[in-house]
Design a protein around this motif. Structure first.
Motif, PDB file in Angstrom:
ATOM      1  N   UNK A  28       0.827  -1.204   0.000  1.00  0.00           N
ATOM      2  CA  UNK A  28       0.000   0.000   0.000  1.00  0.00           C
ATOM      3  C   UNK A  28       0.861   1.253   0.000  1.00  0.00           C
ATOM      4  N   UNK A  29       1.947   1.220   0.765  1.00  0.00           N
ATOM      5  CA  UNK A  29       2.823   2.386   0.813  1.00  0.00           C
ATOM      6  C   UNK A  29       3.577   2.564  -0.494  1.00  0.00           C
ATOM      7  N   UNK A  35       2.207   9.063   3.056  1.00  0.00           N
ATOM      8  CA  UNK A  35       2.678  10.303   3.686  1.00  0.00           C
ATOM      9  C   UNK A  35       2.676  10.181   5.220  1.00  0.00           C
ATOM     10  N   UNK A  36       1.678   9.515   5.775  1.00  0.00           N
ATOM     11  CA  UNK A  36       1.631   9.331   7.241  1.00  0.00           C
ATOM     12  C   UNK A  36       2.783   8.474   7.732  1.00  0.00           C
ATOM     13  N   UNK A  37       3.343   7.637   6.864  1.00  0.00           N
ATOM     14  CA  UNK A  37       4.456   6.757   7.284  1.00  0.00           C
ATOM     15  C   UNK A  37       5.807   7.464   7.273  1.00  0.00           C
ATOM     16  N   UNK A  38       5.873   8.672   6.707  1.00  0.00           N
ATOM     17  CA  UNK A  38       7.151   9.387   6.602  1.00  0.00           C
ATOM     18  C   UNK A  38       7.444  10.107   7.910  1.00  0.00           C
ATOM     19  N   UNK A  74      -6.311   6.850  -0.472  1.00  0.00           N
ATOM     20  CA  UNK A  74      -5.970   6.158   0.778  1.00  0.00           C
ATOM     21  C   UNK A  74      -4.513   5.719   0.775  1.00  0.00           C
ATOM     22  N   UNK A  75      -4.030   5.231  -0.363  1.00  0.00           N
ATOM     23  CA  UNK A  75      -2.637   4.789  -0.436  1.00  0.00           C
ATOM     24  C   UNK A  75      -1.681   5.969  -0.284  1.00  0.00           C
ATOM     25  N   UNK A  76      -2.006   7.098  -0.922  1.00  0.00           N
ATOM     26  CA  UNK A  76      -1.148   8.286  -0.833  1.00  0.00           C
ATOM     27  C   UNK A  76      -1.114   8.820   0.599  1.00  0.00           C
TER      28      UNK A  76
END
Length: 313
Positions: A222-223, A309-312, A303-305
């Protein structure tokens, strides 16, 4: 980061100049208290003087008028001007060894560059500084007049297009402190806040080493899809992610966007939901923002985008 600092993420302390936790704010608070007490004493003396004249206890002679109406105000104001001048020199005196942080006021966010002549590490809307170390904020604007103010740390300074102003600061306590634009700068001026995170010096040095590297790699499918959407949708034209997309400087650097406590310059908690809402319709969250809406993205891509971004961090 320490447990103490992590526990404050996303929480603003009292935005008050009367609760100083920096050298500049402490000096300003002392001057404020001194001036308030001085004018309080003068006010009481003048009230007693007027009462004595009206009650017939004191003859209304010319020299009383000169003394109470001219000499006393001139002397007292002169003394207070002297103290305020000394305080101003104290809070604007720069340390040549200070860490330089360049902050540019945008509409309506803050572009931050640490050590522009050295590390040149770019970030946005959140400033991390070491405790008990001098810092010089180098302030400018590329649009309208803004004003940089962190009440608990130091005084305020205008950010004027075509001019660079400097504001020294040194925090004496760790924690997260709210800052605010203090000059009307457009439609979303009230929604232009930021945070200053003060950490121990060794924590700051370690953070600078980590933050200067490439952004975290996508760890699951997903990321990976979110990273691809970021590139395919044209986001690198305005945003940079170190190791993924380079050169975009019209918008904030997103290399560690998920690690910030807030989104939209201090307005919303940072999470995947608020990121998705911002991507889909920035104007709904911050009227006047320069970013266009991406509400044409299919739901799975959005949702993937936002997950990427939340994972960075």
């Amino acid at each position: 980061m320490s447990a103490e600092v992590q526990s404050t993420l996303g929480q603003y302390g009292a935005q008050s100049a009367l609760a100083p936790e920096g050298v500049g704010a402490t000096a300003i608070n002392g001057l404020t208290i001194g001036m308030t007490l001085a004018f309080g004493v003068i006010f009481v003396l003048l009230v007693l003087f007027v009462w004595a004249v009206l009650a017939g206890r004191l003859a209304a002679k010319t020299w009383w008028i000169w003394a109470g109406g001219i000499v006393l105000p001139l002397v007292s104001v002169g003394i207070l001007i002297g103290f305020s001048t000394v305080t101003l020199q104290q809070i604007t005196r720069e340390d040549p060894k200070a860490l330089v942080i360049e902050v540019t006021g945008k509409q309506f966010w803050w572009d931050v560059v640490y050590d522009p002549e050295g590390w040149a590490l770019r970030d946005a809307n959140e400033i991390i500084i070491p405790k008990d170390r001098p810092v010089t904020f180098r302030l400018n604007s590329d649009n309208v007049i803004h004003s940089f103010w962190v009440p608990k740390l130091t005084g305020k300074m205008d950010m004027i297009p075509g001019r660079v102003n400097t504001l020294p600061a040194m925090a004496t306590e760790t924690g997260r402190f709210r800052g605010q634009c203090a000059e009307f700068c457009g439609l979303s001026h009230p929604k232009m806040a930021f945070e200053v995170l003060v950490v121990e010096p060794e924590e700051f040095d370690a953070w600078m080493q980590r933050a200067s590297g490439e952004a975290r790699d996508a760890a699951r499918s997903e990321l990976t899809r979110g990273r691809d959407v970021f590139v395919e949708a044209g986001c690198p034209a305005c945003h940079e992610i170190r190791g993924v997309a380079k050169g975009g400087d019209l918008g904030p650097d997103l290399s560690r966007v998920g690690g910030r406590a807030s989104l939209g310059a201090g307005m919303w908690p940072m999470n995947q939901g608020t990121l998705a809402g911002w991507i889909a319709d920035p104007q709904a969250m911050k009227p006047g923002a320069k970013m266009p809406a991406y509400n044409h993205l299919p739901g799975p891509d959005l949702r993937a985008l936002s997950a990427y971004l939340a994972s960075l961090k």
